[in-house]
Design an enzyme around this catalytic site. Structure first.
Site, mmCIF file in Angstrom:
data_model
loop_
_atom_site.group_PDB
_atom_site.id
_atom_site.type_symbol
_atom_site.label_atom_id
_atom_site.label_comp_id
_atom_site.label_asym_id
_atom_site.label_seq_id
_atom_site.Cartn_x
_atom_site.Cartn_y
_atom_site.Cartn_z
ATOM 1 N N GLU A 117 1.120 -1.207 -0.233
ATOM 2 C CA GLU A 117 -0.245 0.362 -0.173
ATOM 3 C C GLU A 117 0.335 1.265 0.073
ATOM 4 O O GLU A 117 0.686 2.086 1.373
ATOM 5 C CB GLU A 117 -0.708 -0.490 1.283
ATOM 6 C CG GLU A 117 -2.303 -1.553 1.384
ATOM 7 C CD GLU A 117 -2.839 -0.612 2.449
ATOM 8 O OE1 GLU A 117 -2.592 -0.667 3.051
ATOM 9 O OE2 GLU A 117 -3.935 -1.549 2.290
ATOM 10 N N GLU A 176 -5.613 -8.513 0.311
ATOM 11 C CA GLU A 176 -6.413 -7.781 2.317
ATOM 12 C C GLU A 176 -7.648 -7.665 1.745
ATOM 13 O O GLU A 176 -7.977 -7.096 0.858
ATOM 14 C CB GLU A 176 -5.980 -7.166 3.202
ATOM 15 C CG GLU A 176 -4.466 -6.858 4.180
ATOM 16 C CD GLU A 176 -3.475 -5.737 3.791
ATOM 17 O OE1 GLU A 176 -4.674 -5.170 4.916
ATOM 18 O OE2 GLU A 176 -2.107 -5.899 3.888
HETATM 19 C C1 GBH Z 1 -4.364 -2.555 5.911
HETATM 20 O O1 GBH Z 1 -4.790 -1.306 5.423
HETATM 21 C C2 GBH Z 1 -2.671 -2.389 5.692
HETATM 22 O O2 GBH Z 1 -2.350 -3.304 4.623
HETATM 23 C C3 GBH Z 1 -2.543 -3.883 6.893
HETATM 24 O O3 GBH Z 1 -1.459 -3.435 7.638
HETATM 25 C C4 GBH Z 1 -3.965 -2.426 8.240
HETATM 26 O O4 GBH Z 1 -3.751 -4.034 9.829
HETATM 27 C C5 GBH Z 1 -6.127 -3.363 7.928
HETATM 28 O O5 GBH Z 1 -5.200 -2.239 6.231
HETATM 29 C C6 GBH Z 1 -6.310 -3.044 8.513
HETATM 30 O O6 GBH Z 1 -6.938 -1.482 8.521
HETATM 31 O O7 GBH Z 1 -6.986 6.911 10.861
HETATM 32 O O8 GBH Z 1 -8.948 7.690 9.188
HETATM 33 O O9 GBH Z 1 -6.672 8.400 8.457
HETATM 34 C C7 GBH Z 1 -6.019 -0.502 4.555
HETATM 35 C C8 GBH Z 1 -5.253 0.787 3.983
HETATM 36 C C9 GBH Z 1 -5.789 2.774 5.561
HETATM 37 C C10 GBH Z 1 -7.373 1.439 6.214
HETATM 38 C C11 GBH Z 1 -5.078 3.977 6.130
HETATM 39 C C12 GBH Z 1 -6.995 3.230 7.087
HETATM 40 C C13 GBH Z 1 -6.498 5.722 8.146
HETATM 41 C C14 GBH Z 1 -8.013 5.885 8.116
HETATM 42 N N1 GBH Z 1 -5.142 1.985 5.190
HETATM 43 N N2 GBH Z 1 -6.873 4.358 6.309
HETATM 44 S S1 GBH Z 1 -7.544 7.164 8.404
#
Ligand code: GBH
Length: 446
Positions: free
Chosen positions: A172, A353
């Site tokens: 990502e 994922e």
């Molecule tokens: C994935 O990201 C990751 O690869 C993994 O490590 C993680 O554990 C899993 O998903 C579950 O989240 O804080 O409101 O700005 C998924 C994409 C990008 C979703 C960052 C959450 C933060 C939102 N993620 N996002 S915010």
């Protein structure tokens, strides 16, 4: 005993890769063992105020010490494929130089254990744990760090190459850009839009250089990127919302897909950034040829759609999960898979994922009744099945996550696992969704 789950009667292709995924910093713990260096996530999570409750990955699910029993749990589930990540600071404590044999040995033992259990390893080279020493010289803002990544990747290919069927380069890149450098919720915790897109370019460059290093290593196996893609829909039927959605899609999806699979950055995004942006000024002749080095597969991570308003903002349309950024919309899985195949050709696809956090707790009898996760996975798998039926070359599906783990800035509050972890004792309990997934795998049917 709980009611049997409803069966939709959807059969998956023979040999479909049923899997689960994790990442190093989120599960391993053992932060100071066997010569591991410090990563930007050690720094970030130990900085007061950065993570919920001050949680960090020092111990996490202690997988570094419990990997053998975790392998047994994977076997009990019947997994065909397991996606994990390799911790760069275990291999190079300072991000450069001679690889640390004890670090490589851990992953060698893990991979051997997978083979012994008939589970195919899929290894991600970078799941956000940049060695702190490299952050100290500029991190991903520094073009040189892309070359350091390629050297690290080369060391891993030489150390483990023959044993790993599928390599993924960078998990990502968009999350590093958006959360690491725009919103600052993730390490290194910056809020600097100009830096963010230069970082995007360097991450893409690092991906391409690692693909080239892989070809150069002569190791067997396959390699590709791991992109979190978001289907973007207009929030209303105005022309303005449609135009805003197109640009939003450029930043969410095409910036990464087009550069890797078409050898160019999307013109609308470059124009929006402007010729004087740090990113555009940072693109050198030949970079796109490196970034678009042919890949063997594309790994897609799907969690949520985005609804774009006529002013370029976003709104929620569907109920969210415990993670407020996640709207539950299974049809988005179908839309993103078919779109990738339509726009980028028939590159083999894997879902690396997809999953849901739930506030799990053992009942009085010790069972964990996460039926929400079962319906979520079943509905998303049904959408994936429909995409396969319509010709999408999807070969495998990895649930995020195998185990409850350190959910970055959210700490340990959100539990994403098929397997519950009692962090006080490190006891593991297969959730009801885990029992369900085991049956799905055994029958190859949802
Ligand atoms: C994935 O990201 C990751 O690869 C993994 O490590 C993680 O554990 C899993 O998903 C579950 O989240 O804080 O409101 O700005 C998924 C994409 C990008 C979703 C960052 C959450 C933060 C939102 N993620 N996002 S915010």
């Amino acid at each position: 005993p709980p009611e049997p789950e409803p069966v939709l009667g959807l059969h998956f292709p023979d040999g479909f890769g049923w899997g689960a995924a994790t990442s190093a910093y989120q599960i391993e713990g053992a932060a100071k063992h066997d010569g591991r260096g410090t990563s930007i996530w050690d720094t970030f999570s130990h900085t007061p105020g950065r993570t919920r409750g001050g949680d960090n990955g020092d111990v996490a699910a202690d997988h570094y010490h419990r990997y053998l029993s975790d392998l047994d749990l994977m076997q009990e589930l019947g997994l065909r494929t397991y996606r994990f990540s390799i911790s760069w600071p275990r291999i190079q404590a300072d991000g450069r130089g001679t690889p640390n044999q004890r670090g490589l040995d851990f992953y060698r033992r893990l991979v051997d254990g997978l083979h012994e259990r008939g589970i195919t390893p899929m290894a991600t080279l970078y799941h956000w744990d940049l060695p702190q020493s490299l952050q100290d010289v500029g991190g991903w803002e520094s073009r040189d760090v892309a070359h350091r990544f390629a050297d690290y990747a080369d060391a891993v290919f030489r150390g483990l190459g023959a044993e790993v069927a599928t390599w993924l380069t960078i998990n990502e890149p968009k999350t590093v850009v958006q959360n690491g450098y725009l919103q600052g919720h993730h390490a290194p915790g910056r809020q600097d839009p100009a830096a963010a897109y230069l970082v995007a370019h360097h991450l893409q460059l690092a991906h391409g250089l690692a693909v080239q290093a892989f070809r150069g290593s002569g190791e067997p196996g396959r390699i590709g990127p791991a992109l979190n893609l978001h289907p973007c829909y207009p929030a209303d039927d105005s022309a303005a919302a449609e135009a805003a959605t197109r640009l939003y899609d450029g930043y969410e999806n095409r910036l990464y897909l087009d550069s890797i699979l078409k050898g160019r950055y999307p013109a609308d995004v470059l124009a929006d950034l402007g010729p004087d942006s740090r990113m555009v000024r940072g693109i050198r002749d030949g970079d796109l040829a490196i970034i678009s080095a042919p890949v063997d597969l594309l790994a897609v991570q799907y969690y949520t759609p985005i609804y774009v308003t006529n002013d370029g903002g976003s709104v929620r349309r569907w109920p969210t999960s415990q993670a407020e950024w996640q709207q539950i919309y299974p049809a988005g899985m179908y839309d993103i898979l078919t779109r990738v195949t339509r726009d980028y050709g028939d590159v083999p696809l894997t879902i690396t994922e997809n999953g849901l956090p739930t506030p799990d707790r053992p009942d009085a009898d010790g069972t964990i009744d996460d039926t929400g996760r079962i319906s979520f996975l079943r509905d998303h798998l049904a959408a994936a099945h429909r995409a396969i039926t319509d010709g999408v070359p999807l070969e495998s599906f990895h649930v995020w996550s195998l185990l409850d783990n350190f959910e970055w800035n959210e700490g340990y509050d959100q539990r994403w696992g098929l397997i519950y972890v009692d962090y006080a004792t490190q006891e593991r309990i297969l959730k009801r969704s885990g029992h369900w997934y085991r049956q799905v795998i055994a029958a190859n049917v949802i």
